[in-house]
Motif scaffolding. Structure first.
Motif, PDB file in Angstrom:
ATOM      1  N   SER A 176       0.840  -1.192   0.000  1.00 26.84           N
ATOM      2  CA  SER A 176       0.000   0.000   0.000  1.00 26.84           C
ATOM      3  C   SER A 176       0.883   1.252   0.000  1.00 26.84           C
ATOM      4  O   SER A 176       2.022   1.223   0.459  1.00 26.84           O
ATOM      5  N   ASP A 177       0.321   2.361  -0.516  1.00 29.50           N
ATOM      6  CA  ASP A 177       1.019   3.645  -0.491  1.00 29.50           C
ATOM      7  C   ASP A 177       0.634   4.400   0.775  1.00 29.50           C
ATOM      8  O   ASP A 177      -0.543   4.719   0.983  1.00 29.50           O
ATOM      9  N   LEU A 178       1.623   4.707   1.613  1.00 27.91           N
ATOM     10  CA  LEU A 178       1.348   5.426   2.853  1.00 27.91           C
ATOM     11  C   LEU A 178       0.735   6.788   2.558  1.00 27.91           C
ATOM     12  O   LEU A 178      -0.188   7.223   3.255  1.00 27.91           O
ATOM     13  N   GLY A 179       1.239   7.473   1.524  1.00 30.03           N
ATOM     14  CA  GLY A 179       0.717   8.800   1.202  1.00 30.03           C
ATOM     15  C   GLY A 179      -0.749   8.783   0.827  1.00 30.03           C
ATOM     16  O   GLY A 179      -1.510   9.655   1.242  1.00 30.03           O
ATOM     17  N   ARG A 180      -1.180   7.766   0.074  1.00 31.55           N
ATOM     18  CA  ARG A 180      -2.593   7.682  -0.320  1.00 31.55           C
ATOM     19  C   ARG A 180      -3.481   7.333   0.877  1.00 31.55           C
ATOM     20  O   ARG A 180      -4.608   7.827   0.979  1.00 31.55           O
ATOM     21  N   VAL A 181      -2.999   6.486   1.770  1.00 34.37           N
ATOM     22  CA  VAL A 181      -3.787   6.128   2.955  1.00 34.37           C
ATOM     23  C   VAL A 181      -4.043   7.366   3.801  1.00 34.37           C
ATOM     24  O   VAL A 181      -5.174   7.646   4.224  1.00 34.37           O
ATOM     25  N   VAL A 182      -2.991   8.158   4.056  1.00 32.74           N
ATOM     26  CA  VAL A 182      -3.138   9.372   4.858  1.00 32.74           C
ATOM     27  C   VAL A 182      -3.983  10.401   4.119  1.00 32.74           C
ATOM     28  O   VAL A 182      -4.814  11.086   4.710  1.00 32.74           O
ATOM     29  N   GLN A 183      -3.799  10.506   2.802  1.00 35.88           N
ATOM     30  CA  GLN A 183      -4.573  11.467   2.017  1.00 35.88           C
ATOM     31  C   GLN A 183      -6.070  11.167   2.082  1.00 35.88           C
ATOM     32  O   GLN A 183      -6.898  12.072   2.176  1.00 35.88           O
ATOM     33  N   ALA A 184      -6.437   9.883   2.050  1.00 40.30           N
ATOM     34  CA  ALA A 184      -7.856   9.507   2.131  1.00 40.30           C
ATOM     35  C   ALA A 184      -8.454   9.911   3.472  1.00 40.30           C
ATOM     36  O   ALA A 184      -9.603  10.379   3.542  1.00 40.30           O
ATOM     37  N   VAL A 185      -7.681   9.767   4.572  1.00 36.64           N
ATOM     38  CA  VAL A 185      -8.179  10.147   5.895  1.00 36.64           C
ATOM     39  C   VAL A 185      -8.389  11.657   5.967  1.00 36.64           C
ATOM     40  O   VAL A 185      -9.418  12.154   6.456  1.00 36.64           O
ATOM     41  N   ILE A 186      -7.417  12.429   5.470  1.00 34.77           N
ATOM     42  CA  ILE A 186      -7.526  13.887   5.527  1.00 34.77           C
ATOM     43  C   ILE A 186      -8.690  14.377   4.676  1.00 34.77           C
ATOM     44  O   ILE A 186      -9.454  15.262   5.083  1.00 34.77           O
ATOM     45  N   ARG A 187      -8.855  13.806   3.487  1.00 32.37           N
ATOM     46  CA  ARG A 187      -9.967  14.234   2.627  1.00 32.37           C
ATOM     47  C   ARG A 187     -11.306  13.926   3.263  1.00 32.37           C
ATOM     48  O   ARG A 187     -12.270  14.687   3.100  1.00 32.37           O
ATOM     49  N   GLU A 188     -11.423  12.819   3.972  1.00 35.68           N
ATOM     50  CA  GLU A 188     -12.668  12.482   4.665  1.00 35.68           C
ATOM     51  C   GLU A 188     -13.028  13.559   5.671  1.00 35.68           C
ATOM     52  O   GLU A 188     -14.177  14.005   5.760  1.00 35.68           O
ATOM     53  N   TYR A 189     -12.045  14.010   6.455  1.00 33.54           N
ATOM     54  CA  TYR A 189     -12.300  15.029   7.474  1.00 33.54           C
ATOM     55  C   TYR A 189     -12.497  16.413   6.860  1.00 33.54           C
ATOM     56  O   TYR A 189     -13.189  17.249   7.445  1.00 33.54           O
ATOM     57  N   GLU A 190     -11.884  16.675   5.685  1.00 37.37           N
ATOM     58  CA  GLU A 190     -12.089  17.962   5.029  1.00 37.37           C
ATOM     59  C   GLU A 190     -13.475  18.036   4.387  1.00 37.37           C
ATOM     60  O   GLU A 190     -14.128  19.083   4.433  1.00 37.37           O
ATOM     61  N   ARG A 191     -13.938  16.947   3.809  1.00 39.49           N
ATOM     62  CA  ARG A 191     -15.257  16.936   3.164  1.00 39.49           C
ATOM     63  C   ARG A 191     -16.376  16.874   4.185  1.00 39.49           C
ATOM     64  O   ARG A 191     -17.409  17.523   4.028  1.00 39.49           O
ATOM     65  N   PHE A 192     -16.198  16.082   5.251  1.00 42.07           N
ATOM     66  CA  PHE A 192     -17.225  15.922   6.285  1.00 42.07           C
ATOM     67  C   PHE A 192     -16.595  16.230   7.635  1.00 42.07           C
ATOM     68  O   PHE A 192     -16.131  15.313   8.334  1.00 42.07           O
ATOM     69  N   PRO A 193     -16.517  17.533   8.014  1.00 42.44           N
ATOM     70  CA  PRO A 193     -15.867  17.903   9.279  1.00 42.44           C
ATOM     71  C   PRO A 193     -16.556  17.249  10.469  1.00 42.44           C
ATOM     72  O   PRO A 193     -17.756  17.460  10.703  1.00 42.44           O
ATOM     73  N   PRO A 194     -15.837  16.452  11.258  1.00 42.08           N
ATOM     74  CA  PRO A 194     -16.437  15.805  12.426  1.00 42.08           C
ATOM     75  C   PRO A 194     -16.435  16.754  13.622  1.00 42.08           C
ATOM     76  O   PRO A 194     -15.590  17.653  13.725  1.00 42.08           O
ATOM     77  N   PRO A 195     -17.378  16.581  14.544  1.00 43.53           N
ATOM     78  CA  PRO A 195     -17.368  17.417  15.757  1.00 43.53           C
ATOM     79  C   PRO A 195     -16.236  17.005  16.686  1.00 43.53           C
ATOM     80  O   PRO A 195     -15.821  15.846  16.719  1.00 43.53           O
ATOM     81  N   VAL A 196     -15.731  17.977  17.429  1.00 46.58           N
ATOM     82  CA  VAL A 196     -14.665  17.718  18.391  1.00 46.58           C
ATOM     83  C   VAL A 196     -15.259  17.058  19.622  1.00 46.58           C
ATOM     84  O   VAL A 196     -16.320  17.448  20.117  1.00 46.58           O
ATOM     85  N   ALA A 197     -14.544  16.063  20.154  1.00 48.35           N
ATOM     86  CA  ALA A 197     -15.049  15.324  21.312  1.00 48.35           C
ATOM     87  C   ALA A 197     -15.143  16.220  22.524  1.00 48.35           C
ATOM     88  O   ALA A 197     -16.104  16.194  23.272  1.00 48.35           O
ATOM     89  N   SER A 198     -14.141  17.049  22.764  1.00 49.73           N
ATOM     90  CA  SER A 198     -14.159  17.971  23.906  1.00 49.73           C
ATOM     91  C   SER A 198     -13.527  19.266  23.459  1.00 49.73           C
ATOM     92  O   SER A 198     -12.513  19.276  22.765  1.00 49.73           O
ATOM     93  N   SER A 199     -14.128  20.417  23.906  1.00 56.61           N
ATOM     94  CA  SER A 199     -13.666  21.718  23.436  1.00 56.61           C
ATOM     95  C   SER A 199     -12.286  22.057  23.938  1.00 56.61           C
ATOM     96  O   SER A 199     -11.590  22.880  23.367  1.00 56.61           O
ATOM     97  N   GLY A 200     -11.826  21.467  25.007  1.00 57.98           N
ATOM     98  CA  GLY A 200     -10.525  21.790  25.568  1.00 57.98           C
ATOM     99  C   GLY A 200      -9.430  20.878  25.106  1.00 57.98           C
ATOM    100  O   GLY A 200      -8.330  20.898  25.671  1.00 57.98           O
TER     101      GLY A 200
END
Length: 339
Positions: free
Chosen positions: A103-127
């Motif tokens: 597997s390509d490490l760069g593509r694996v990390v890129q897929a994770v970042i794009r997921e969070y950029e397209r669908f911003p998840p809520p933060v578990a705790s504000s602090g």
């Protein structure tokens, strides 16, 4: 042959694994921006924007990487079905579940970042803190997005080149000292527009600006006159270019006509075509011989006429058959020689 020593095999395997590890790290830097090296070939951080917030993805490469999958952790911890809510580690991303040494490490990390950029998840705790790598490569575990932005804003204000330029310009410009004016002059400066305009005109800064403005106007006028003088030459060049295009078009048409004529002549004088014409001409000569014989047998011509016509037709037929046969041998020889 002596058997290879086990130590040499281990060293070669270790070197190959190190090269493969470097290639995987290169893919991480190619497919992702803002990659910061925390520990060489062991830990890397990537900060990115998600829903107006700054998130940090930490990539940890174990000793057995790339034979074992990397560990990805998101900070601050977010509420997402890929993320362990306790440790903040990304565990169930498709690229990690299907990870293999190929597997390509760069593509694996890129897929994770794009997921969070397209669908911003809520933060578990504000602090929750954001781990921002410093210049020395250490990790700041106490900074939050608000404090990081505030510090960046303060530092940008302190080191603003615009403020420095304004300050130096104010200090360098020779402004008149208003403290040397009398009270009446200050009142007149405030109440009399003409006196105020004259006072401004006498300032060295304004005079310098006026001189620069006059110099720029003169330069613009000079450039304008040069452009006007070159207009005639430009029109002449344009006309010449148009004539050259027309001549080129005519030459192109003439070239096409000559090319068609050349192709036609090439077909006419091709050796194979000449051989076919010789075969047809020999056949016609043989037909003439048969026709002369038929006329003699029917009594249409006398013996002397028959002998003259028949001999001539037979001679022509023999010559054409000889030429055709010789040309056929030459073509066969050329074909065998690969020409």
């Amino acid at each position: 042959m002596l058997p290879r020593q086990p130590g040499a095999q281990q060293q070669q395997s270790k070197s190959s694994n190190l090269d493969f590890r470097k290639r995987q790290i290169d893919t991480l830097k190619i497919f992702n921006d803002n990659v910061v090296e925390v520990a060489e070939q062991e830990e890397y951080c990537i900060h990115f924007e998600s829903g107006g917030r700054t998130l940090l993805l930490t990539v940890q490469l174990g000793a057995n990487f790339p034979n074992e999958r990397p560990k990805l952790a998101i900070s601050p911890t977010v509420q997402h079905h890929w993320v362990n809510a306790v440790t903040g580690e990304v565990e169930t991303a498709p690229g990690l579940l299907n990870y293999s040494p190929h597997s390509d490490l760069g593509r694996v990390v890129q897929a994770v970042i794009r997921e969070y950029e397209r669908f911003p998840p809520p933060v578990a705790s504000s602090g929750s803190p954001i781990n921002i790598p410093t210049r020395s490569g250490n990790i700041n575990t106490t900074a939050t997005p608000t404090t990081v932005a505030a510090k960046s804003l303060d530092s940008s204000k302190e080191n603003s080149p615009l403020d420095s330029a304004k300050s130096s310009k104010t200090n360098d410009s020779s402004l008149p000292n208003l403290s040397t004016l009398s009270l009446d002059e200050l009142k007149q400066l405030d109440s009399d527009p003409q006196f105020f305009d004259d006072f401004i005109e006498e300032m060295s800064v304004v005079q310098h600006l006026n001189e620069e403005l006059d110099s720029m106007i003169n330069q613009v006028e000079i450039i304008s006159r040069e452009n006007e003088s070159k207009e005639t030459h430009l029109v002449e060049l344009k006309r010449k270019l148009s004539d050259d295009v027309t001549a080129l078009k005519h030459l192109g048409e003439k070239c096409d006509q000559l090319n068609k004529k050349y192709l036609k002549k090439s077909e006419e004088y091709a050796p194979q075509h000449i051989r076919e014409l010789l075969q047809i001409a020999a056949s016609n000569a043989d037909s003439d011989c048969d026709r002369h014989v038929e006329q003699f047998l029917n009594g249409k011509i006398d013996v002397q006429t028959f002998l003259n016509n028949y001999t001539h037709s037979k001679k022509v037929s023999a010559e054409r058959k000889a030429k055709e046969e010789r040309l056929g041998h030459q073509l066969s020889a050329l074909e065998r020689a690969g020409i």
